[in-house]
Design a protein around this motif. Structure first.
Motif, PDB file in Angstrom:
ATOM      1  N   SER A 150       0.999  -1.141  -0.029  1.00  0.00           N
ATOM      2  CA  SER A 150      -0.143  -0.085  -0.010  1.00  0.00           C
ATOM      3  C   SER A 150       0.965   1.321   0.020  1.00  0.00           C
ATOM      4  N   VAL A 151       0.240   2.466  -0.624  1.00  0.00           N
ATOM      5  CA  VAL A 151       0.941   3.793  -0.549  1.00  0.00           C
ATOM      6  C   VAL A 151      -0.268   4.744  -0.419  1.00  0.00           C
ATOM      7  N   THR A 152       0.039   5.533   0.698  1.00  0.00           N
ATOM      8  CA  THR A 152      -0.949   6.499   0.856  1.00  0.00           C
ATOM      9  C   THR A 152      -2.303   6.039   0.900  1.00  0.00           C
ATOM     10  N   GLY A 153      -2.647   4.845   1.710  1.00  0.00           N
ATOM     11  CA  GLY A 153      -3.894   4.274   1.644  1.00  0.00           C
ATOM     12  C   GLY A 153      -4.408   3.643   0.555  1.00  0.00           C
ATOM     13  N   ALA A 154      -3.658   3.839  -0.965  1.00  0.00           N
ATOM     14  CA  ALA A 154      -4.114   3.005  -1.819  1.00  0.00           C
ATOM     15  C   ALA A 154      -3.458   1.507  -1.624  1.00  0.00           C
ATOM     16  N   SER A 155      -4.282   0.342  -1.678  1.00  0.00           N
ATOM     17  CA  SER A 155      -3.763  -0.785  -1.451  1.00  0.00           C
ATOM     18  C   SER A 155      -3.910  -1.663  -2.860  1.00  0.00           C
ATOM     19  N   LEU A 156      -2.639  -2.135  -2.987  1.00  0.00           N
ATOM     20  CA  LEU A 156      -2.521  -2.987  -4.195  1.00  0.00           C
ATOM     21  C   LEU A 156      -2.310  -4.444  -3.962  1.00  0.00           C
ATOM     22  N   SER A 157      -2.894  -5.142  -4.770  1.00  0.00           N
ATOM     23  CA  SER A 157      -2.893  -6.963  -4.685  1.00  0.00           C
ATOM     24  C   SER A 157      -1.845  -7.095  -6.049  1.00  0.00           C
ATOM     25  N   ALA A 158      -1.332  -8.442  -5.887  1.00  0.00           N
ATOM     26  CA  ALA A 158      -0.618  -9.037  -7.144  1.00  0.00           C
ATOM     27  C   ALA A 158      -1.116  -8.448  -8.441  1.00  0.00           C
ATOM     28  N   ASN A 159      -0.392  -8.034  -9.183  1.00  0.00           N
ATOM     29  CA  ASN A 159      -0.914  -7.663 -10.865  1.00  0.00           C
ATOM     30  C   ASN A 159      -1.573  -6.467 -10.878  1.00  0.00           C
ATOM     31  N   GLU A 160      -1.661  -5.690  -9.818  1.00  0.00           N
ATOM     32  CA  GLU A 160      -2.007  -4.321 -10.036  1.00  0.00           C
ATOM     33  C   GLU A 160      -0.740  -3.188 -10.086  1.00  0.00           C
ATOM     34  N   THR A 161      -1.215  -2.137 -10.570  1.00  0.00           N
ATOM     35  CA  THR A 161      -0.216  -1.100 -10.969  1.00  0.00           C
ATOM     36  C   THR A 161      -0.763   0.128 -10.261  1.00  0.00           C
ATOM     37  N   LEU A 162       0.179   1.042  -9.773  1.00  0.00           N
ATOM     38  CA  LEU A 162      -0.386   2.448  -9.130  1.00  0.00           C
ATOM     39  C   LEU A 162       0.592   3.501 -10.031  1.00  0.00           C
ATOM     40  N   TRP A 163       0.016   4.537 -10.446  1.00  0.00           N
ATOM     41  CA  TRP A 163       0.421   5.596 -11.291  1.00  0.00           C
ATOM     42  C   TRP A 163       0.481   6.831 -10.441  1.00  0.00           C
ATOM     43  N   LEU A 164       1.831   7.416  -9.966  1.00  0.00           N
ATOM     44  CA  LEU A 164       1.633   8.560  -9.318  1.00  0.00           C
ATOM     45  C   LEU A 164       2.426   9.691 -10.233  1.00  0.00           C
ATOM     46  N   GLU A 165       1.565  10.782 -10.284  1.00  0.00           N
ATOM     47  CA  GLU A 165       2.249  11.978 -10.700  1.00  0.00           C
ATOM     48  C   GLU A 165       2.756  13.115 -10.071  1.00  0.00           C
ATOM     49  N   GLU A 166       3.909  13.564 -10.066  1.00  0.00           N
ATOM     50  CA  GLU A 166       4.224  14.782  -9.374  1.00  0.00           C
ATOM     51  C   GLU A 166       4.036  14.209  -7.852  1.00  0.00           C
ATOM     52  N   SER A 167       4.554  13.117  -7.454  1.00  0.00           N
ATOM     53  CA  SER A 167       4.625  12.803  -6.211  1.00  0.00           C
ATOM     54  C   SER A 167       5.404  13.294  -5.134  1.00  0.00           C
ATOM     55  N   GLU A 168       4.971  13.317  -4.081  1.00  0.00           N
ATOM     56  CA  GLU A 168       5.549  13.829  -2.653  1.00  0.00           C
ATOM     57  C   GLU A 168       6.379  12.286  -2.174  1.00  0.00           C
ATOM     58  N   PRO A 169       7.488  12.612  -1.205  1.00  0.00           N
ATOM     59  CA  PRO A 169       7.668  11.387  -0.726  1.00  0.00           C
ATOM     60  C   PRO A 169       6.614  10.455   0.142  1.00  0.00           C
ATOM     61  N   GLN A 170       6.558   9.282  -0.274  1.00  0.00           N
ATOM     62  CA  GLN A 170       5.638   8.625   0.451  1.00  0.00           C
ATOM     63  C   GLN A 170       6.276   7.115   0.789  1.00  0.00           C
ATOM     64  N   ALA A 171       5.699   6.360   1.692  1.00  0.00           N
ATOM     65  CA  ALA A 171       6.055   5.270   2.258  1.00  0.00           C
ATOM     66  C   ALA A 171       5.121   3.847   1.387  1.00  0.00           C
ATOM     67  N   LEU A 172       6.048   3.040   0.979  1.00  0.00           N
ATOM     68  CA  LEU A 172       5.495   1.743   0.409  1.00  0.00           C
ATOM     69  C   LEU A 172       5.462   0.770   1.439  1.00  0.00           C
ATOM     70  N   ARG A 173       4.178   0.330   1.775  1.00  0.00           N
ATOM     71  CA  ARG A 173       4.222  -0.756   3.096  1.00  0.00           C
ATOM     72  C   ARG A 173       3.822  -2.020   2.670  1.00  0.00           C
ATOM     73  N   SER A 174       3.924  -3.172   3.081  1.00  0.00           N
ATOM     74  CA  SER A 174       3.574  -4.498   3.065  1.00  0.00           C
ATOM     75  C   SER A 174       3.133  -5.212   4.294  1.00  0.00           C
ATOM     76  N   ASP A 175       1.849  -5.721   4.600  1.00  0.00           N
ATOM     77  CA  ASP A 175       1.678  -6.307   5.726  1.00  0.00           C
ATOM     78  C   ASP A 175       2.216  -7.654   5.839  1.00  0.00           C
TER      79      ASP A 175
END
Length: 189
Positions: A150-175
Motif C-alpha cells: 500500500s501507498v498513502t492508503g491505496a492498497s495494491l494486490s498482485a498484478n495491480e499498478t499504481l501511477w503517481l504523478e508529481e508525487s511527494e515522498p511516500q512510504a510503500l508498505r506491506s503487511d
C-alpha cells in the motif's frame, strides 16, 4: 494517483507481429499522439525470434517466469537472462534476436522515449510489516508482482499498478510481504 488492474490492461499485438503483450500502462507522449512517453507491459514469449524495433526508445526487460532467454545484439556475444527479476537495459533501435533457453517465458518490459524522459527500475522485496520510502518524482509507477502493498492508503494486490504523478515522498508498505517493481521517470532538460 491512479490504480490500475486487469480490467484496465489491454492485450496488444507486437509491433513485428510475432506475438501478443499485455499492456499495463501507456503514458501519452507530450507532443506526438502516435507515440508513447512510457509503456509497461508483460509479454508471453512462446518461440525464439526477433524483437520489435523501437527507435529513440530505451528498453528494460526482465524475466518473470521460465528458464530464460539469450539475446543477440548483432555481432556481440549473447546476453543470457536466466534469473528472474534481473533487469537488462538496451536501446530500442537495436536489432535483437531472442533465443529461448528451455521453453516459454513471461517477461516484464519498460519502454521510455529517451528524448523526453529517463527511467530507473528497481525490484523491491518487502518483508511482512516492512516499509520503504518511495522517492518523490515527476512520475512514479509501482507494479505488484507478488503479495500486497500500500501507498498513502491505496492498497495494491498482485498484478495491480499504481501511477503517481508529481508525487511527494511516500512510504510503500506491506503487511504480508510483497515483490514490487518501482519505476521513477524523470524529465530530460
Amino acid at each position: 494517483m491512479r490504480r490500475l488492474g486487469s480490467a484496465d490492461y489491454r492485450d496488444m499485438p507486437w509491433k513485428n507481429g510475432g506475438g501478443v503483450t499485455r499492456e499495463l500502462l501507456k503514458l501519452p507522449h507530450p507532443s506526438d499522439p502516435a507515440r508513447f512517453l512510457a509503456r509497461l507491459s508483460i509479454a508471453s514469449v512462446a518461440a525464439s525470434g526477433p524483437f520489435s524495433v523501437f527507435p529513440g526508445v530505451d528498453r528494460t526487460l526482465m524475466i518473470l517466469e521460465g528458464k530464460g532467454v539469450a539475446l543477440s545484439f548483432g555481432a556481440t556475444p549473447e546476453v543470457v537472462l536466466d534469473q528472474a527479476l534481473r533487469p537488462l537495459a538496451f536501446p530500442g533501435e537495436a536489432e535483437v534476436r531472442c533465443r529461448l533457453l528451455g521453453g516459454p517465458v513471461r517477461d516484464f518490459n519498460l519502454m521510455v522515449d529517451r528524448a523526453v524522459a529517463e527511467a530507473s527500475l528497481a525490484v523491491l522485496h518487502l518483508a511482512p510489516g516492512e516499509a520503504l520510502g518511495v522517492a518523490e518524482g515527476w512520475t512514479v509507477l509501482l507494479h505488484v508482482l507478488e503479495g500486497r502493498a500500500s501507498v498513502t492508503g491505496a492498497s495494491l494486490s498482485a498484478n495491480e499498478t499504481l501511477w503517481l504523478e508529481e508525487s511527494e515522498p511516500q512510504a510503500l508498505r506491506s503487511d504480508e510481504g510483497a515483490v514490487v517493481v518501482a519505476i521513477h521517470l524523470t524529465r530530460r532538460a
